[in-house]
Scaffold this active site. Sequence first.
Site, PDB file in Angstrom:
ATOM      1  CB  CYS A   2      51.658  38.869  52.703  1.00  0.00           C
ATOM      2  SG  CYS A   2      49.921  38.668  53.088  1.00  0.00           S
ATOM      3  NE  ARG A  27      55.606  38.345  48.056  1.00  0.00           N
ATOM      4  CZ  ARG A  27      55.826  37.184  47.431  1.00  0.00           C
ATOM      5  NH1 ARG A  27      56.538  37.170  46.324  1.00  0.00           N
ATOM      6  NH2 ARG A  27      55.338  36.053  47.888  1.00  0.00           N
ATOM      7  CD1 TRP A  73      46.176  41.768  47.851  1.00  0.00           C
ATOM      8  CD2 TRP A  73      45.750  39.601  48.200  1.00  0.00           C
ATOM      9  NE1 TRP A  73      45.181  41.376  46.974  1.00  0.00           N
ATOM     10  CE2 TRP A  73      44.893  40.056  47.164  1.00  0.00           C
ATOM     11  CE3 TRP A  73      45.640  38.262  48.601  1.00  0.00           C
ATOM     12  CZ2 TRP A  73      43.967  39.230  46.524  1.00  0.00           C
ATOM     13  CZ3 TRP A  73      44.713  37.440  47.955  1.00  0.00           C
ATOM     14  CH2 TRP A  73      43.892  37.925  46.934  1.00  0.00           C
ATOM     15  CG  ASN A  99      52.934  35.017  51.586  1.00  0.00           C
ATOM     16  OD1 ASN A  99      51.735  35.163  51.365  1.00  0.00           O
ATOM     17  ND2 ASN A  99      53.807  34.694  50.641  1.00  0.00           N
ATOM     18  N   GLY A 100      50.455  33.442  53.672  1.00  0.00           N
ATOM     19  CA  GLY A 100      49.788  32.148  53.478  1.00  0.00           C
ATOM     20  C   GLY A 100      48.466  32.124  54.222  1.00  0.00           C
ATOM     21  CD  GLU A 480      46.900  40.274  29.032  1.00  0.00           C
ATOM     22  OE1 GLU A 480      47.748  40.915  29.658  1.00  0.00           O
ATOM     23  OE2 GLU A 480      46.145  39.444  29.572  1.00  0.00           O
ATOM     24  CE  LYS A 484      47.791  43.526  31.727  1.00  0.00           C
ATOM     25  NZ  LYS A 484      47.493  42.244  31.882  1.00  0.00           N
ATOM     26  CD  GLU A 487      45.483  42.705  35.215  1.00  0.00           C
ATOM     27  OE1 GLU A 487      45.986  41.770  35.866  1.00  0.00           O
ATOM     28  OE2 GLU A 487      45.988  43.149  34.171  1.00  0.00           O
ATOM     29  CG  HIS A 503      25.457  33.655  18.504  1.00  0.00           C
ATOM     30  ND1 HIS A 503      24.445  33.306  17.637  1.00  0.00           N
ATOM     31  CD2 HIS A 503      26.618  33.420  17.854  1.00  0.00           C
ATOM     32  CE1 HIS A 503      24.974  32.848  16.515  1.00  0.00           C
ATOM     33  NE2 HIS A 503      26.281  32.909  16.604  1.00  0.00           N
ATOM     34  CE  LYS A 602      53.873  40.760  38.108  1.00  0.00           C
ATOM     35  NZ  LYS A 602      53.247  41.315  36.928  1.00  0.00           N
TER      36      LYS A 602
HETATM   37  C1  BG6 Z   1      47.300  37.747  39.376  1.00  0.00           C
HETATM   38  C2  BG6 Z   1      48.011  38.939  38.748  1.00  0.00           C
HETATM   39  O1  BG6 Z   1      47.362  37.826  40.764  1.00  0.00           O
HETATM   40  O2  BG6 Z   1      47.944  36.531  38.983  1.00  0.00           O
HETATM   41  C3  BG6 Z   1      47.919  38.788  37.235  1.00  0.00           C
HETATM   42  O3  BG6 Z   1      47.373  40.141  39.175  1.00  0.00           O
HETATM   43  C4  BG6 Z   1      48.565  37.468  36.826  1.00  0.00           C
HETATM   44  O4  BG6 Z   1      48.601  39.858  36.598  1.00  0.00           O
HETATM   45  C5  BG6 Z   1      47.984  36.280  37.580  1.00  0.00           C
HETATM   46  O5  BG6 Z   1      48.371  37.294  35.452  1.00  0.00           O
HETATM   47  C6  BG6 Z   1      48.836  35.036  37.399  1.00  0.00           C
HETATM   48  O6  BG6 Z   1      50.120  35.269  37.931  1.00  0.00           O
HETATM   49  P1  BG6 Z   1      51.378  34.373  37.485  1.00  0.00           P
HETATM   50  O7  BG6 Z   1      52.497  34.933  38.282  1.00  0.00           O
HETATM   51  O8  BG6 Z   1      51.059  32.967  37.843  1.00  0.00           O
HETATM   52  O9  BG6 Z   1      51.565  34.563  36.011  1.00  0.00           O
END
Ligand code: BG6
Length: 607
Positions: A2, A27, A73, A99-100, A480, A484, A487, A503, A602
């Site tokens: 959060c 966040r 969040w 936050n936590g 990756e 993407k 995500e 396989h 994030k």
């Molecule tokens: C996720 C993000 O919460 O955490 C991803 O949505 C990110 O994009 C991953 O790769 C790791 O985050 P960080 O800040 O440790 O690189």
Amino acid sequence: MCGIVGYVGRQDAVPILVEGLHRLEYRGYDSAGVAVVARSGLQVHKAAGKIRQLSAALPKRLKGTVGIAHTRWATHGEPNDANAHPHTDCSGQIAVVHNGIIENASALRAQLEAKGHVFRSDTDTEVLAHLIEAADGADLDVAVRQALMAIEGTYGIAVIDARHPECVVAARNGSPVVLGLGDREMYVASDVAALVRHTQQVVYLDDHEVAVVSATGFRTSTLDAKPTNKSPSQVQWGYEAYDRGAYPHYLLKEIMEQPEACERTLKGRLDTQFSTAHLGGLNLTARDWLDIRRIRIVGCGSAYYAGIGGAHMVEALTRVPTDAEPASEFRYRNPVIEKETLYVAVSQSGETADTLAAVQEVQRKGGRVLGIINTVGSTIARTCDGGIYIHAGPEVSVASTKTFTSTLIAFALLGLHLGRIRDLSPADGKRIISALQAIPDQIRAVLRSAEQIKAVALKYASRANMFFIGRASSYPVALEGAQKVKEISYIHAEAYPASELKHGPLALICPETPTVVALPHDDLYEKTLSSLEEIRARRGPVIVVTNPGDERLPAKVDDLLLVPPTDPVLNPILLTIPLQLFAYHSAVALGRDIDQPRNLAKSVTVE
Ligand code: BG6
């Protein structure tokens, strides 16, 4: 994770708090709230949904010079008005944002309910408001410290009390809290993004530290009231760096910023005299390096995938066995930590709880950990034994892009640095240096083909499933790419080593399911071509990301995306760029919330 914001000073707190929330929305964005001490006492307004919904619902006459705010969040209690923060005590005088995660919340709640406290939400956080109310401390900070003594778990909190309108009390354990120093005003936030518009002078709280913040300044102490000394530090990035500018989305802005981001990661680190890389923050002597027998990389999400790519680079340049694993699983497998093994933690935010826990696990067992981090002053950066800041600049969009490629550049620098201490020849060092120097312009060349990539993305945006494949160092590119697409466009995408397709996954190949192939002109080119043929034989559409020059290829594939050739060690950097744009344009075509995809944040500061 959060975002929390706090303000005390001479201005009206409400617009400052709401603007701060907008800056922290990456966040967490499922509900939000504000509390200020107004003339009539404590005023709390909160709402499920985005911050714009909250700010639209705020009464125009809501004013106060001290306040706190939160964007959520959800971890405990679904995202709704009642569970949104701030949470208050029974008297309605005390408000808390958090936050936590409070691990012993249900036991504390039962004790407090037995004493007659009435709870109005399903959250773990609300116990804090009632604990502070129950504490017999005259001063707010005394009450907050007593309350924090009772809880187990992680927190970054800010607290106000209508009876003490002169201050905000903040504290941290595990979740980041930063104070902003203003002129006769002070700010509190989870992240500097919320306060850089107002000040560049900040103070980072450490674990188990409490701060009393008033308009005239701050004082900090430990939970057991021992004063602590804090020296302010200068924020690296100005307000505009957090601004989207003319771009429709932060994600597109950050994709387009990659040439400059990579230039900053390389800046001052290429040593052409000794054909090596100069990395000043490692705290490792050449003597230490000679003792290193293995390198293990940990990270989460895209940071983990960058770690897999980095492992290929470092092992290729140093011949030291190097591998990567998800940080979220690391400590739960009770890892064997060896003296000659160096650990590297990768994290954009530097706050991801799983990665922090992995770092602490290695250090608890006597190991050494380097960090490859973007956010300066972040918890993981301050916890590691040394490291490399990638200087990619603030990354606001939840899906990471420029920090992925800058992290790969950092790994190439680490491999070059260590390789030249071991047996990488000066000629090879020179080769890598000139290839690295060419990368920013080569990325610019790839970005110039954005329209062509967009056309390919629109062609497949309606597909329900996609595969991404690659071999060896191209496998993390596939990972990756699939990440993407998952995500931001919510299309089901899976990545496989190309050699693994036959396989099992080949069973899913059909005309409806396209496969994206990362196919650099390296020594596995022909081998990967045979995987491509297997897909074509089953009429699976094939999109290839490759280097120019093979006349045969256009006839063998449905779509071709070209990137300039570079040193094989660096291929993953350029091959990833078209996949970022592919995912972006698919998501835009599907009308997705590009910068704030559902259910994600994030970085996740809770385990
Ligand atoms: C996720 C993000 O919460 O955490 C991803 O949505 C990110 O994009 C991953 O790769 C790791 O985050 P960080 O800040 O440790 O690189």
